[in-house]
Design a protein around this motif. Structure first.
Motif, PDB file in Angstrom:
ATOM      1  N   PRO A 197       0.827  -1.213   0.000  1.00 31.07           N
ATOM      2  CA  PRO A 197       0.000   0.000   0.000  1.00 31.07           C
ATOM      3  C   PRO A 197       0.860   1.262   0.000  1.00 31.07           C
ATOM      4  O   PRO A 197       1.918   1.302   0.651  1.00 31.07           O
ATOM      5  CB  PRO A 197      -0.791  -0.124   1.295  1.00 31.07           C
ATOM      6  CG  PRO A 197      -0.781  -1.579   1.622  1.00 31.07           C
ATOM      7  CD  PRO A 197       0.535  -2.087   1.147  1.00 31.07           C
ATOM      8  N   ILE A 198       0.417   2.269  -0.714  1.00 30.54           N
ATOM      9  CA  ILE A 198       1.165   3.524  -0.798  1.00 30.54           C
ATOM     10  C   ILE A 198       1.369   4.124   0.584  1.00 30.54           C
ATOM     11  O   ILE A 198       2.452   4.628   0.908  1.00 30.54           O
ATOM     12  CB  ILE A 198       0.430   4.525  -1.711  1.00 30.54           C
ATOM     13  CG1 ILE A 198       0.328   3.987  -3.127  1.00 30.54           C
ATOM     14  CG2 ILE A 198       1.139   5.881  -1.697  1.00 30.54           C
ATOM     15  CD1 ILE A 198      -0.597   4.792  -4.022  1.00 30.54           C
ATOM     16  N   GLU A 199       0.342   4.070   1.415  1.00 27.75           N
ATOM     17  CA  GLU A 199       0.406   4.682   2.743  1.00 27.75           C
ATOM     18  C   GLU A 199       1.255   3.884   3.731  1.00 27.75           C
ATOM     19  O   GLU A 199       1.505   4.343   4.837  1.00 27.75           O
ATOM     20  CB  GLU A 199      -1.004   4.835   3.328  1.00 27.75           C
ATOM     21  CG  GLU A 199      -1.915   5.726   2.515  1.00 27.75           C
ATOM     22  CD  GLU A 199      -2.641   4.947   1.408  1.00 27.75           C
ATOM     23  OE1 GLU A 199      -3.547   5.528   0.777  1.00 27.75           O
ATOM     24  OE2 GLU A 199      -2.300   3.758   1.189  1.00 27.75           O
ATOM     25  N   GLY A 200       1.679   2.692   3.327  1.00 30.67           N
ATOM     26  CA  GLY A 200       2.410   1.806   4.223  1.00 30.67           C
ATOM     27  C   GLY A 200       1.589   0.579   4.540  1.00 30.67           C
ATOM     28  O   GLY A 200       0.350   0.591   4.449  1.00 30.67           O
ATOM     29  N   ASP A 201       2.257  -0.482   4.911  1.00 32.56           N
ATOM     30  CA  ASP A 201       1.552  -1.725   5.226  1.00 32.56           C
ATOM     31  C   ASP A 201       0.609  -1.512   6.410  1.00 32.56           C
ATOM     32  O   ASP A 201       0.963  -0.852   7.394  1.00 32.56           O
ATOM     33  CB  ASP A 201       2.549  -2.834   5.539  1.00 32.56           C
ATOM     34  CG  ASP A 201       3.230  -3.371   4.284  1.00 32.56           C
ATOM     35  OD1 ASP A 201       2.943  -2.853   3.183  1.00 32.56           O
ATOM     36  OD2 ASP A 201       4.057  -4.298   4.408  1.00 32.56           O
ATOM     37  N   THR A 202      -0.546  -2.117   6.314  1.00 31.59           N
ATOM     38  CA  THR A 202      -1.591  -1.897   7.312  1.00 31.59           C
ATOM     39  C   THR A 202      -1.123  -2.246   8.715  1.00 31.59           C
ATOM     40  O   THR A 202      -1.404  -1.528   9.682  1.00 31.59           O
ATOM     41  CB  THR A 202      -2.841  -2.717   6.956  1.00 31.59           C
ATOM     42  OG1 THR A 202      -3.308  -2.302   5.667  1.00 31.59           O
ATOM     43  CG2 THR A 202      -3.942  -2.512   7.984  1.00 31.59           C
ATOM     44  N   ASP A 216      -4.834   6.464  15.447  1.00 31.13           N
ATOM     45  CA  ASP A 216      -4.778   5.089  14.959  1.00 31.13           C
ATOM     46  C   ASP A 216      -4.245   5.073  13.534  1.00 31.13           C
ATOM     47  O   ASP A 216      -3.668   6.066  13.068  1.00 31.13           O
ATOM     48  CB  ASP A 216      -6.145   4.408  15.063  1.00 31.13           C
ATOM     49  CG  ASP A 216      -7.253   5.169  14.337  1.00 31.13           C
ATOM     50  OD1 ASP A 216      -6.963   5.831  13.300  1.00 31.13           O
ATOM     51  OD2 ASP A 216      -8.413   5.115  14.791  1.00 31.13           O
ATOM     52  N   ALA A 217      -4.424   3.968  12.841  1.00 35.91           N
ATOM     53  CA  ALA A 217      -3.815   3.771  11.527  1.00 35.91           C
ATOM     54  C   ALA A 217      -4.188   4.852  10.522  1.00 35.91           C
ATOM     55  O   ALA A 217      -3.377   5.218   9.670  1.00 35.91           O
ATOM     56  CB  ALA A 217      -4.197   2.399  10.982  1.00 35.91           C
ATOM     57  N   LYS A 218      -5.395   5.378  10.603  1.00 30.70           N
ATOM     58  CA  LYS A 218      -5.826   6.377   9.621  1.00 30.70           C
ATOM     59  C   LYS A 218      -5.027   7.674   9.731  1.00 30.70           C
ATOM     60  O   LYS A 218      -5.025   8.500   8.802  1.00 30.70           O
ATOM     61  CB  LYS A 218      -7.312   6.672   9.776  1.00 30.70           C
ATOM     62  CG  LYS A 218      -7.710   7.428  11.026  1.00 30.70           C
ATOM     63  CD  LYS A 218      -9.199   7.712  11.057  1.00 30.70           C
ATOM     64  CE  LYS A 218      -9.604   8.498  12.302  1.00 30.70           C
ATOM     65  NZ  LYS A 218      -9.371   7.726  13.542  1.00 30.70           N
ATOM     66  N   ASN A 219      -4.329   7.854  10.862  1.00 32.55           N
ATOM     67  CA  ASN A 219      -3.515   9.047  11.076  1.00 32.55           C
ATOM     68  C   ASN A 219      -2.058   8.854  10.683  1.00 32.55           C
ATOM     69  O   ASN A 219      -1.238   9.755  10.885  1.00 32.55           O
ATOM     70  CB  ASN A 219      -3.554   9.463  12.549  1.00 32.55           C
ATOM     71  CG  ASN A 219      -4.938   9.808  13.030  1.00 32.55           C
ATOM     72  OD1 ASN A 219      -5.506   9.101  13.877  1.00 32.55           O
ATOM     73  ND2 ASN A 219      -5.512  10.867  12.499  1.00 32.55           N
ATOM     74  N   ALA A 269      -6.989  13.672   6.051  1.00 28.62           N
ATOM     75  CA  ALA A 269      -6.930  14.503   4.845  1.00 28.62           C
ATOM     76  C   ALA A 269      -5.488  14.717   4.407  1.00 28.62           C
ATOM     77  O   ALA A 269      -5.185  14.731   3.209  1.00 28.62           O
ATOM     78  CB  ALA A 269      -7.616  15.843   5.092  1.00 28.62           C
ATOM     79  N   VAL A 270      -4.583  14.880   5.367  1.00 32.22           N
ATOM     80  CA  VAL A 270      -3.158  15.020   5.042  1.00 32.22           C
ATOM     81  C   VAL A 270      -2.616  13.716   4.479  1.00 32.22           C
ATOM     82  O   VAL A 270      -1.887  13.703   3.480  1.00 32.22           O
ATOM     83  CB  VAL A 270      -2.354  15.443   6.287  1.00 32.22           C
ATOM     84  CG1 VAL A 270      -0.846  15.416   5.992  1.00 32.22           C
ATOM     85  CG2 VAL A 270      -2.771  16.826   6.756  1.00 32.22           C
ATOM     86  N   VAL A 271      -2.960  12.592   5.110  1.00 31.02           N
ATOM     87  CA  VAL A 271      -2.515  11.286   4.635  1.00 31.02           C
ATOM     88  C   VAL A 271      -2.942  11.077   3.187  1.00 31.02           C
ATOM     89  O   VAL A 271      -2.176  10.568   2.355  1.00 31.02           O
ATOM     90  CB  VAL A 271      -3.070  10.170   5.543  1.00 31.02           C
ATOM     91  CG1 VAL A 271      -2.779   8.793   4.950  1.00 31.02           C
ATOM     92  CG2 VAL A 271      -2.459  10.278   6.949  1.00 31.02           C
ATOM     93  N   GLU A 272      -4.142  11.491   2.860  1.00 26.95           N
ATOM     94  CA  GLU A 272      -4.648  11.340   1.485  1.00 26.95           C
ATOM     95  C   GLU A 272      -3.812  12.141   0.495  1.00 26.95           C
ATOM     96  O   GLU A 272      -3.482  11.647  -0.600  1.00 26.95           O
ATOM     97  CB  GLU A 272      -6.102  11.793   1.430  1.00 26.95           C
ATOM     98  CG  GLU A 272      -6.722  11.690   0.045  1.00 26.95           C
ATOM     99  CD  GLU A 272      -8.154  12.208  -0.004  1.00 26.95           C
ATOM    100  OE1 GLU A 272      -8.745  12.239  -1.104  1.00 26.95           O
ATOM    101  OE2 GLU A 272      -8.688  12.594   1.061  1.00 26.95           O
ATOM    102  N   ILE A 287       6.255   5.018  -4.666  1.00 25.88           N
ATOM    103  CA  ILE A 287       5.144   4.059  -4.776  1.00 25.88           C
ATOM    104  C   ILE A 287       4.788   3.464  -3.410  1.00 25.88           C
ATOM    105  O   ILE A 287       3.652   3.509  -2.984  1.00 25.88           O
ATOM    106  CB  ILE A 287       5.405   2.945  -5.803  1.00 25.88           C
ATOM    107  CG1 ILE A 287       5.627   3.566  -7.201  1.00 25.88           C
ATOM    108  CG2 ILE A 287       4.235   1.956  -5.836  1.00 25.88           C
ATOM    109  CD1 ILE A 287       5.895   2.549  -8.287  1.00 25.88           C
ATOM    110  N   CYS A 288       5.765   2.893  -2.710  1.00 26.72           N
ATOM    111  CA  CYS A 288       5.501   2.382  -1.368  1.00 26.72           C
ATOM    112  C   CYS A 288       6.807   2.351  -0.589  1.00 26.72           C
ATOM    113  O   CYS A 288       7.879   2.234  -1.176  1.00 26.72           O
ATOM    114  CB  CYS A 288       4.862   0.997  -1.407  1.00 26.72           C
ATOM    115  SG  CYS A 288       5.948  -0.313  -2.002  1.00 26.72           S
ATOM    116  N   PRO A 289       6.746   2.448   0.741  1.00 26.54           N
ATOM    117  CA  PRO A 289       7.975   2.361   1.531  1.00 26.54           C
ATOM    118  C   PRO A 289       8.506   0.935   1.585  1.00 26.54           C
ATOM    119  O   PRO A 289       7.792  -0.017   1.239  1.00 26.54           O
ATOM    120  CB  PRO A 289       7.537   2.860   2.915  1.00 26.54           C
ATOM    121  CG  PRO A 289       6.060   2.713   2.958  1.00 26.54           C
ATOM    122  CD  PRO A 289       5.563   2.756   1.553  1.00 26.54           C
ATOM    123  N   PRO A 290       9.773   0.749   2.002  1.00 31.50           N
ATOM    124  CA  PRO A 290      10.381  -0.588   2.036  1.00 31.50           C
ATOM    125  C   PRO A 290       9.547  -1.565   2.867  1.00 31.50           C
ATOM    126  O   PRO A 290       9.194  -1.282   4.008  1.00 31.50           O
ATOM    127  CB  PRO A 290      11.749  -0.336   2.690  1.00 31.50           C
ATOM    128  CG  PRO A 290      12.029   1.103   2.442  1.00 31.50           C
ATOM    129  CD  PRO A 290      10.707   1.788   2.453  1.00 31.50           C
TER     130      PRO A 290
END
Length: 391
Positions: A67-72, A91-94, A256-259, A270-273
């Motif tokens: 995932p672009i935002e990082g692994d869940t 939490d994770a959404k932040n 909203a910032v994460v988005e 694309i995604c972090p290591p």
């Protein structure tokens, strides 16, 4: 010949290799080189951390895109960790995971400001953040931090420096280069100013795991009403887990910032290591006590540096804290680069010139004391004294 981007071409060469080049000219006359230049952990990663990195690197499940935002899982674990550190509802959404804190700053800066906009920074500043903004065509305005006040930012001076074109204020606490720790009360006042003026506060907290006191919240900003419309916190796993080569950082902010950051990240990396993310997700709860022992060790090194330089003719510490000290040298007629180069070549001490961190810092040197153990730090006194006598 085709032209380069002038915003890049006009930048100075990366500073760390320059300092290392000075060190290569040292002939060993005073003993082994004491490296206080780049901020790297002065002790190895925990064996369990190394095992986790190896196991996950050999797992084919982590060879593909994530995932672009990082692994869940890491977002969940780190979100819970940050919530416990600050006593806040997070939490994770932040959370958005990045490839190191420098990349976190790049992504956040692009998300907040465009070419021609302005970001306010303290002086002294962390040089990679200033050059990042320069490459992006984002203007930088500086607010001076008074050495007499331990290089802490002044809320009134920050307010005076906020003009209509300022989109964000970028700060580092505990500070790089000075080591100064901004109190919760000071950060609260700065946050309130940013919220009132409608600008973002980008707070780099890379060194928060090395605060002088245990169990103290760095701040209470995540408890502020509507904090998600003002605060963006940046972090690095490099120092507390001793894995700077694995490049892993994090952004804590509103969804909203994460988005918006995800849009930038998709084009940057694309995604972090992935294997490092999996290892850190395991290590965060497992290595809590080890990280606390490292915090205590860094505090001992800070004390050793203060004792070592105390009473040394012409030398003084302007600020000292987590990882760094900003040290005033006695040579009024020499540039900080000249002094740092001389220390490297003649005394076997690698440190960074104050001029790398902003205008008006020529009388200072940055000592990354966390790189060396207390016994090595105490060797500085004789070397610095002899260098001064010979200069």
């Amino acid at each position: 010949m085709p032209k380069f981007n002038p915003a890049v071409e006009t930048l100075a060469a990366p500073p760390i290799p320059t300092v290392f080049a000075w060190g290569r000219s040292y002939d060993g006359r005073s003993g082994p080189m004491i490296d206080l230049s780049q901020a790297v952990p002065g002790y190895p990663a925990h064996p369990q951390m190394l095992r986790l990195l190896g196991d996950y690197a050999a797992n084919s499940a982590y060879t593909g895109y994530g995932p672009i935002e990082g692994d869940t899982r890491l977002r969940q674990v780190y979100g819970a960790h940050v919530a416990s550190v600050y006593g806040a509802s997070l939490d994770a959404k932040n959370v958005h995971i990045t490839s190191g804190c420098n990349q976190a700053f790049v992504c956040a800066a692009i998300a907040l400001a465009g070419a021609g906009d302005t970001v306010l920074m303290s002086n002294p500043y962390y040089f990679n953040q200033e050059t990042t903004l320069g490459m992006l065509g984002i203007k930088v305005r500086l607010a001076a931090c008074d050495p007499e006040n331990g290089f802490l930012p002044d809320v009134a001076m920050l307010e005076e420096a906020i003009t209509p074109d300022v989109r964000a204020l970028a700060l580092v606490s505990p500070n790089n280069p000075t080591g100064a720790v901004y109190s919760p009360e000071l950060l609260s006042g700065i946050f309130d100013l940013c919220r009132a003026r409608g600008i973002w506060l980008m707070l780099d907290e890379t060194y928060r795991d090395f605060l002088p006191e245990a169990g103290v919240r760095p701040h209470r900003l995540f408890e502020k009403p509507d904090w998600q419309q003002t605060l963006i916190s940046l972090y690095s796993f490099s120092k507390s887990f001793c894995i700077p080569g694995h490049r892993l950082g994090a952004i804590t902010a509103g969804p909203a910032v994460v988005e918006q950051v995800a849009k930038v990240m998709d084009n940057v990396q694309i995604c972090p290591p992935r294997s490092a993310q999996a290892a850190v997700a395991d290590a965060l709860p497992l290595l809590t006590e080890w990280r606390e022992q490292n915090r205590l060790e860094i505090a001992r090194r800070a004390s050793a540096l203060k004792e070592t330089l105390e009473g040394l003719s012409g030398w003084s510490i302007g600020a000292v804290g987590a990882y760094f000290a900003f040290v005033r040298h006695p040579f009024a007629d020499r540039t900080s680069s000249d002094v740092a180069e001389g220390l490297a070549k003649e005394a076997g001490i690698l440190c960074l010139p104050g001029s790398y961190f902003g205008p008006g810092q020529e009388r200072y040197l940055r000592f990354a004391f966390a790189n060396a153990n207390s016994e090595t730090i105490r060797l500085l006194r004789d070397r610095v004294q002899r260098f001064g006598d010979a200069s």
